[in-house]
Design a protein around this motif. Structure first.
Motif, short mmCIF file in Angstrom:
data_model
loop_
_atom_site.label_atom_id
_atom_site.label_comp_id
_atom_site.label_asym_id
_atom_site.label_seq_id
_atom_site.Cartn_x
_atom_site.Cartn_y
_atom_site.Cartn_z
N PRO A 40 0.82 -1.22 0.00
CA PRO A 40 0.00 0.00 0.00
C PRO A 40 0.85 1.26 0.00
CG PRO A 40 0.13 -0.89 2.20
CD PRO A 40 0.79 -1.91 1.31
N PHE A 41 0.21 2.35 -0.32
CA PHE A 41 0.81 3.66 -0.16
C PHE A 41 0.35 4.26 1.16
CE2 PHE A 41 1.43 3.22 -4.66
CZ PHE A 41 2.58 3.94 -4.93
N ILE A 42 1.20 5.07 1.74
CA ILE A 42 0.81 5.91 2.88
C ILE A 42 0.65 7.31 2.32
CG2 ILE A 42 1.41 6.78 5.15
CD1 ILE A 42 0.88 3.76 5.05
N ASN A 43 -0.58 7.79 2.27
CA ASN A 43 -0.89 9.10 1.71
C ASN A 43 -1.44 10.03 2.78
OD1 ASN A 43 -0.08 8.45 -0.86
ND2 ASN A 43 -2.13 7.96 -1.61
N ILE A 44 -1.60 11.27 2.40
CA ILE A 44 -2.14 12.26 3.32
C ILE A 44 -3.47 12.78 2.78
CG2 ILE A 44 -0.84 14.16 2.24
CD1 ILE A 44 -0.59 15.36 5.09
N LEU A 45 -4.45 12.90 3.65
CA LEU A 45 -5.77 13.37 3.25
C LEU A 45 -5.76 14.88 3.05
CD1 LEU A 45 -7.86 11.24 5.75
CD2 LEU A 45 -7.91 11.01 3.25
N GLN A 46 -6.27 15.29 1.89
CA GLN A 46 -6.38 16.70 1.57
C GLN A 46 -7.83 17.17 1.79
OE1 GLN A 46 -3.81 18.43 1.04
NE2 GLN A 46 -2.27 16.86 0.58
N PRO A 47 -8.07 18.47 1.84
CA PRO A 47 -9.43 18.97 2.08
C PRO A 47 -10.47 18.42 1.10
CG PRO A 47 -7.85 20.74 2.37
CD PRO A 47 -7.07 19.57 1.84
N LEU A 48 -10.06 18.07 -0.12
CA LEU A 48 -11.01 17.57 -1.12
C LEU A 48 -10.82 16.09 -1.42
CD1 LEU A 48 -11.00 20.56 -3.65
CD2 LEU A 48 -12.59 20.12 -1.77
N SER A 49 -10.05 15.38 -0.61
CA SER A 49 -9.82 13.95 -0.87
C SER A 49 -11.14 13.17 -0.76
CB SER A 49 -8.82 13.38 0.14
OG SER A 49 -7.54 13.93 -0.06
N PRO A 50 -11.45 12.32 -1.75
CA PRO A 50 -12.70 11.55 -1.70
C PRO A 50 -12.75 10.56 -0.54
CG PRO A 50 -11.31 10.82 -3.51
CD PRO A 50 -10.70 12.08 -2.99
N GLN A 51 -11.58 10.16 -0.03
CA GLN A 51 -11.56 9.20 1.08
C GLN A 51 -12.19 9.75 2.35
OE1 GLN A 51 -8.89 9.99 -0.75
NE2 GLN A 51 -8.20 8.11 -1.75
N LEU A 52 -12.32 11.07 2.45
CA LEU A 52 -12.94 11.66 3.64
C LEU A 52 -14.37 11.18 3.81
CD1 LEU A 52 -11.66 15.35 3.36
CD2 LEU A 52 -10.92 13.62 5.01
N GLU A 53 -15.02 10.81 2.70
CA GLU A 53 -16.39 10.33 2.77
C GLU A 53 -16.49 8.84 3.08
OE1 GLU A 53 -18.36 11.35 -0.82
OE2 GLU A 53 -17.94 13.50 -0.67
N ASN A 54 -15.36 8.14 2.92
CA ASN A 54 -15.39 6.68 3.06
C ASN A 54 -14.73 6.16 4.33
OD1 ASN A 54 -16.54 6.64 0.46
ND2 ASN A 54 -14.51 6.63 -0.48
N ILE A 55 -13.92 6.98 4.99
CA ILE A 55 -13.20 6.54 6.17
C ILE A 55 -13.79 7.21 7.40
CG2 ILE A 55 -10.94 6.32 7.27
CD1 ILE A 55 -9.64 6.70 4.57
N PRO A 56 -14.37 6.46 8.31
CA PRO A 56 -14.96 7.06 9.52
C PRO A 56 -13.93 7.86 10.31
CG PRO A 56 -15.65 4.78 9.28
CD PRO A 56 -14.58 5.01 8.25
#
Length: 265
Positions: A40-56
């Motif tokens: 996997p990659f270790i990434n950083i969440l940005q203000p518009l990252s779509p993962q914000l809606e999928n990760i509690p």
């Protein structure tokens, strides 16, 4: 080709007493190639990252695992194993996006794009984007001193400055040899680093978060791992698998989404 993978050594992953598999070492992995292994990659969440809606409970500025979607609110301990400088070819996002391939810096594709394109905005003959990228595979560790999983960091756009700063520190760090006979540069996988998200940065095109990378201890010298340390050995094996071409990152949309969230500020 038989390969050995570092065994995760966090709580609950190893039996109290290790079994002796000497007579069966590596069996079952014969013939595997780079197509069989991805990390996997270790990434950083940005203000518009779509993962914000999928990760509690996810918040911008936090690190996360692109495969398990595990959050690292306090960052991660990381042992770098190797580095790679390439150009990644992407289908433009307005045409569906997606990774096409990875090109060496001196490849004909990259040289042609640099010759014909604007600095930093390179296109292939097919009209795809070429993104300069520095990859750093390594091992994520827990606070108890155990290797947990192999993972990859990708440095593009504004992250490249962060990569060059930490890599320069590691590359130029020297120790006295035993007996005072000159100096020696420790291997890359002797360094234990701490990776977190930066404070919010305001750019010309909006606000974003970057990676912040420091030594895990008070200094590089105090963060060095002994050659017998499980984290050192796991990262060394990661380096060997990467050098053999057996190990690759879990490339794909997640990496492009991360770059999209960051933008070119």
């Amino acid at each position: 080709m038989a390969t050995k993978q570092p065994v995760p050594a966090g709580k609950g992953n190893l039996p109290a007493k290790a079994h002796d598999y000497s007579n069966y070492e590596g069996q079952g992995f014969e013939g595997q190639t780079r197509d069989d292994l991805s990390i996997p990659f270790i990434n950083i969440l940005q203000p518009l990252s779509p993962q914000l809606e999928n990760i509690p409970n996810a918040k911008p500025g936090q690190l996360f695992n692109t495969v398990t979607l595990e959050l690292y609110p306090k960052g991660v301990l990381f042992v770098p194993a190797a580095t790679q400088h390439v150009y990644v070819e992407w289908v433009p996002r307005d045409q569906g996006g997606g990774m096409v391939g990875i090109h060496a810096v001196n490849s004909d594709v990259v040289q042609a794009a640099k010759r014909d394109g604007e600095f930093g905005r390179y296109k292939t003959a097919a009209g795809n984007d070429l993104t300069e990228t520095f990859y750093m595979p390594g091992v994520v560790c827990d606070e108890a001193g155990n290797p947990v999983t192999m993972a990859m960091l990708a440095f593009t756009s504004t992250k490249i400055k962060v990569y060059k700063q930490i890599n320069t520190r590691l590359n130029t760090f020297m120790l006295e040899r035993p007996g005072g006979k000159g100096k020696v540069r420790p291997p890359l996988f002797a360094h234990l680093l701490r990776i977190t998200g930066s404070a919010l940065i305001k750019g010309s095109k909006g606000s974003y978060y970057n990676l912040a990378i420091t030594s895990a201890g008070a200094s590089l010298a105090e963060s060095l791992l002994a050659p017998t340390d499980a984290r050192f050995l796991a990262a060394k094996e990661c380096q060997e698998l990467f050098a053999q071409g057996v190990l690759q990152g879990n490339y794909g949309d997640a990496a492009q989404e991360e770059d999209a969230g960051e933008g070119n500020y």
